[in-house]
Design an enzyme around this catalytic site. Structure first.
Site, short mmCIF file in Angstrom:
data_model
loop_
_atom_site.label_atom_id
_atom_site.label_comp_id
_atom_site.label_asym_id
_atom_site.label_seq_id
_atom_site.Cartn_x
_atom_site.Cartn_y
_atom_site.Cartn_z
N SER A 577 -7.38 7.60 -12.13
CA SER A 577 -7.91 8.72 -11.35
C SER A 577 -8.81 9.56 -12.22
O SER A 577 -8.64 9.60 -13.46
CB SER A 577 -6.74 9.57 -10.85
OG SER A 577 -7.22 10.78 -10.31
N TYR A 590 1.35 14.49 -11.32
CA TYR A 590 0.41 13.42 -10.98
C TYR A 590 -0.59 13.21 -12.12
O TYR A 590 -0.83 12.07 -12.55
CB TYR A 590 -0.31 13.80 -9.68
CG TYR A 590 -1.38 12.82 -9.26
CD1 TYR A 590 -1.05 11.58 -8.73
CD2 TYR A 590 -2.74 13.15 -9.37
CE1 TYR A 590 -2.03 10.68 -8.34
CE2 TYR A 590 -3.73 12.26 -8.98
CZ TYR A 590 -3.37 11.02 -8.47
OH TYR A 590 -4.35 10.12 -8.09
P1 NAD Z 1 -3.03 4.74 -0.22
O1 NAD Z 1 -1.86 5.61 0.02
O2 NAD Z 1 -3.92 4.42 0.92
O3 NAD Z 1 -2.50 3.41 -0.90
C1 NAD Z 1 -1.48 3.40 -1.86
C2 NAD Z 1 -0.45 2.36 -1.46
O4 NAD Z 1 0.55 2.30 -2.47
C3 NAD Z 1 0.25 2.67 -0.17
O5 NAD Z 1 0.08 1.62 0.77
C4 NAD Z 1 1.72 2.83 -0.55
O6 NAD Z 1 2.63 2.35 0.42
C5 NAD Z 1 1.80 2.04 -1.84
N1 NAD Z 1 2.93 2.43 -2.67
C6 NAD Z 1 3.37 3.66 -2.95
N2 NAD Z 1 4.46 3.62 -3.70
C7 NAD Z 1 4.74 2.31 -3.93
C8 NAD Z 1 5.75 1.63 -4.63
N3 NAD Z 1 6.74 2.28 -5.26
N4 NAD Z 1 5.71 0.28 -4.67
C9 NAD Z 1 4.74 -0.39 -4.02
N5 NAD Z 1 3.77 0.22 -3.31
C10 NAD Z 1 3.76 1.56 -3.27
O7 NAD Z 1 -3.88 5.40 -1.37
P2 NAD Z 1 -5.28 5.02 -2.01
O8 NAD Z 1 -6.18 6.15 -1.81
O9 NAD Z 1 -5.70 3.69 -1.60
O10 NAD Z 1 -4.87 5.04 -3.56
C11 NAD Z 1 -4.76 3.90 -4.34
C12 NAD Z 1 -4.70 4.30 -5.81
O11 NAD Z 1 -5.87 5.03 -6.13
C13 NAD Z 1 -3.53 5.18 -6.18
O12 NAD Z 1 -2.99 4.81 -7.42
C14 NAD Z 1 -4.15 6.55 -6.29
O13 NAD Z 1 -3.47 7.40 -7.17
C15 NAD Z 1 -5.52 6.21 -6.84
N6 NAD Z 1 -6.51 7.25 -6.57
C16 NAD Z 1 -6.89 7.52 -5.32
C17 NAD Z 1 -7.81 8.53 -5.10
C18 NAD Z 1 -8.27 8.87 -3.73
O14 NAD Z 1 -9.00 9.85 -3.59
N7 NAD Z 1 -7.91 8.13 -2.71
C19 NAD Z 1 -8.33 9.26 -6.16
C20 NAD Z 1 -7.89 8.96 -7.44
C21 NAD Z 1 -6.97 7.96 -7.64
#
Ligand code: NAD
Length: 700
Positions: A577, A590
């Site tokens: 992130s 986080y």
């Molecule tokens: P999202 O919630 O759409 O997808 C994340 C997925 O991880 C979900 O489907 C959830 O069920 C799964 N998950 C959560 N805990 C879990 C566990 N213990 N075991 C297995 N699966 C689990 O979110 P996203 O936006 O696609 O984010 C994906 C990654 O990108 C994350 O690591 C997030 O921190 C990072 N990220 C996202 C953003 C953003 O703006 N969307 C920004 C920075 C970082």
């Protein structure tokens, strides 16, 4: 693949009322689809059908006899009308005057295109003269296991006569081509009342003047053969009887998963490969059979089979009664080296002066005594089809060896088909493989926004993907969507909680069973939370650490082990992130957990480099679309801290960025695809921000 019993008898599916509504060419398609959809009638992609129809010549309008025959490639069961080649029948017959004998029969193939009717661009197949020279209007050519079992028996001629009398003839082995077409023509002239012919070591031809009659004959011949085999083999133990019971489901899958990555890695020395594992009952019956190794060594019989399976499989040196997975692992390199040496010797023995160079010498089919069958190919569909073909071969061996002596194709004949110059020309016309062809990517949090976009992006590049997630419903929906878009072979779905060591180990076992191992690991599963430091409970802190720090560690450690076992390097990509570099206020748990991911990736890069395992990080920021994180509390909390609504947030983040652009899941997927591929082969320990520009997170 279930032996020859009355249960295998093929029932008619012909609907006269429907057939009456069809044009003659549609009726041919109808029959073709009916026949091709049943694996008891013909193997996948095998067999062809034809009809000689009278049509108006586009130049003169005069009625003209036209041969409609399934063209090169495609599958009978799913083909459409454009899958047929159409040829002027009189021009095809006239080619006989240009024929210079069996040694020159391949030179006839390019002439087929000159017989094309109505500018049809579909390439006529090598079997075209086999259909064209049979003087009946409707012809079926099928590869039914029951007939091939007879055709591959040492006394196939007398068995054919016993079952069918004069109604079905028999011709000795001759590879498909112009000469075999002439043999069929002669046979029909000499046996005007025969309804078909069994081709030794190959398959079945049947004919009639009417489409329904031809279909009925095909089914009748198959059923009579099945019935005869069932009667004759009653009470006999297939494959010489079982040496021992097969392993139970759990242990055999454990064993296969333990050896698959190493096997896949060894077999991928010339190009990446995907594996399948098959432990269906018929396969288990074969791999526990006393005669398994001896039968396997004889090679497969039907030419269609070994083009996909190689002439013979590798039987792994494993004694189910005594050996452990570790014993087998230690023997794998020597077993594969011996197979390659054998294959090279076969090539040297059989190669002709103009034969193509030796192709990849590694086995396609690998038999694991007591436990199942593994197939290895350039992609999952090809590996799966090879497994289906070897399933046909097992069925054929079961039938032939229980009523007679099974005979494979003579080695030189097999070679001449495998290294047929026409086949080589087809291979050369194939488009080059896509960048990630033969690679397998595991994506955690695969049901989420970034996970799904990544899955699509990597599949587009040719990879097979294993998506995993803790949310079962979302995972099922994501897998269904990917399969609808790309087909069932493109994606496997496995439930996982990345914080559980046992669940992560289970995930990698399933990945090995689905595709043989993994080459790309995208650690992406995550959550987000916001709380001022003083309001951050230990539980909240721990939850972030569990999923984002420990989860990334467990997923990466297992990926590292599997990649090491494969010995072909690999790429681990962490989705961290912008907050890993430039923390946001009010999200300490986080941000701290995300920062630990970055440092863990660097540790992986250090330890992975000697094995060609790379580790890199992609840092997204403000990817609102498709994100389940943003749809939940995090979005509400962020909106509150900006004193705005969730709907306005995307614009706020866009305007906050240097480039004034919104970031989408596909943008993150693009960066991941770069680190996943060899385009970044010389980058490890790196990171790529995909945040539309944020001075605070500039990497220094
Ligand atoms: P999202 O919630 O759409 O997808 C994340 C997925 O991880 C979900 O489907 C959830 O069920 C799964 N998950 C959560 N805990 C879990 C566990 N213990 N075991 C297995 N699966 C689990 O979110 P996203 O936006 O696609 O984010 C994906 C990654 O990108 C994350 O690591 C997030 O921190 C990072 N990220 C996202 C953003 C953003 O703006 N969307 C920004 C920075 C970082």
């Amino acid at each position: 693949m279930d032996g020859f019993t009355a249960a295998r008898l093929v029932e008619t599916r012909w609907d006269d009322a429907h057939a009456a509504t069809l044009t003659p060419e549609q009726a041919l398609l109808y029959r073709s689809n009916l026949l091709g959809a049943d694996t008891r009638i013909t193997n996948y992609g095998g067999g062809n059908t034809s009809a000689k129809l009278t049509m108006a010549d586009p130049l003169t309008g005069a009625p003209t006899r036209v041969l409609w025959v399934k063209g090169s490639g495609g599958d009978l069961g799913s083909m459409t009308l454009d899958g047929f080649a159409t040829l002027y029948q009189d021009k095809l017959l006239a080619l006989c005057t240009r024929y210079a004998g069996p040694e020159q029969e391949d030179a006839m193939v390019p002439l087929f295109a000159h017989c094309s009717f109505n500018l049809n661009p579909r390439a006529p197949s090598i079997d075209t003269p086999l259909h064209g020279f049979v003087p009946f209007a409707q012809v079926d050519h099928m590869h039914p296991d029951a007939i091939i079992a007879i055709a591959a028996s040492a006394d196939s001629r007398s068995i054919t006569r016993q079952i069918f009398g004069d109604s079905i003839g028999w011709l000795p082995w001759r590879r498909p081509g112009f000469e075999l077409g002439l043999w069929l023509q002669r046979f029909c002239a000499e046996h005007p009342t025969a309804r078909g012919v069994v081709l030794e070591a190959h398959g079945l031809f049947t004919w009639a003047e009417d489409g329904r009659a031809c279909y009925d004959t095909t089914l009748d011949v198959i059923n009579r053969a099945t019935d005869w085999l069932a009667t004759r083999s009653r009470g006999r133990k297939p494959f010489g009887g079982a040496i021992a019971a097969p392993f139970d489901r759990g242990p055999r899958r454990e064993l296969a998963a333990a050896i698959l990555p190493t096997l896949r890695g060894l077999a991928a020395a010339e190009r990446p490969k995907v594996a399948t594992f098959d432990d269906s009952d018929p396969v288990l019956e074969f791999v526990t059979g006393r005669d398994m190794a001896a039968l396997a060594a004889l090679g497969t019989s039907c030419p269609d089979h070994f083009l996909r399976t190689k002439i013979r499989p590798l039987v792994l040196p494993f004694d189910p009664a005594r050996d452990s997975a570790a014993d087998l692992l230690a023997r794998l390199p020597a077993a594969l080296a011996a197979y390659r040496a054998d294959y090279a010797a076969y090539w040297r023995r059989c190669a002709r002066p103009d034969s193509p160079a030796m192709r990849d010498a590694y086995p396609v089919v690998v038999l694991l005594p007591g436990a199942g069958m593994i197939t290895l190919a350039a992609d999952k569909a090809t590996a799966r089809i090879a497994a289906a073909f070897y399933g046909n071969a097992i069925n054929v061996m079961r039938g032939a060896s229980s009523v007679s002596t099974y005979r494979g194709l003579p080695e030189q004949e097999a070679f001449d088909i495998e290294y047929w110059l026409l086949e080589e020309a087809k291979l050369r016309r194939l488009p080059p493989p896509r960048g990630l062809a033969g690679r397998v990517a595991l994506i955690t949090g695969g049901a989420g926004g970034i996970g799904m976009a990544t899955a699509r992006r990597l599949i587009d590049d040719g990879a097979a993907v294993v998506i995993c997630d803790i949310d079962r419903d979302a995972l099922d929906a994501a897998a269904a969507a990917l399969r609808a878009e790309y087909g069932a072979d493109a994606a496997a779905a496995v439930w996982v909680d990345v914080t559980s060591e046992a669940a992560v180990a289970g995930l990698y076992r399933e990945a090995a069973l689905a595709y043989g191992g993994i080459d790309i690991c995208v650690s992406n599963a995550g959550i987000a939370s916001a709380a001022a430091l003083e309001d951050t409970s230990l539980a909240l802190w721990q939850r972030n650490m569990d999923i984002l720090a420990t989860g990334y560690f467990l997923i990466a450690r297992e990926a590292f082990r599997m990649m090491k076992a494969q010995g072909r390097g690999g790429s681990i990509v962490f989705v961290a992130s912008k907050n890993a570099l430039a923390p946001s206020s009010g999200a300490a748990a986080y941000c701290a957990a995300k920062a630990s991911e970055v440092h863990l990736a660097r540790c992986l890069a250090l330890e992975g480099a000697p094995f060609g395992i790379r580790a890199n990080v992609v840092n997204p920021d403000a990817v609102l679309r498709g994100s389940r994180i943003w749809a939940g509390d995090w979005g509400a909390q962020r909106a509150a801290s900006y004193h705005t609504t969730r709907d306005e947030l995307e614009a706020i983040y866009r305007d906050r960025s240097l480039l004034k652009r919104s970031v989408y899941p596909e943008d993150i997927a693009e960066a991941i695809a770069f680190f996943a591929s060899d385009r970044s082969a010389k980058s490890t320990g790196n990171m790529l921000n995909v945040d539309a520009g944020n001075a605070g997170s500039f990497v220094r």
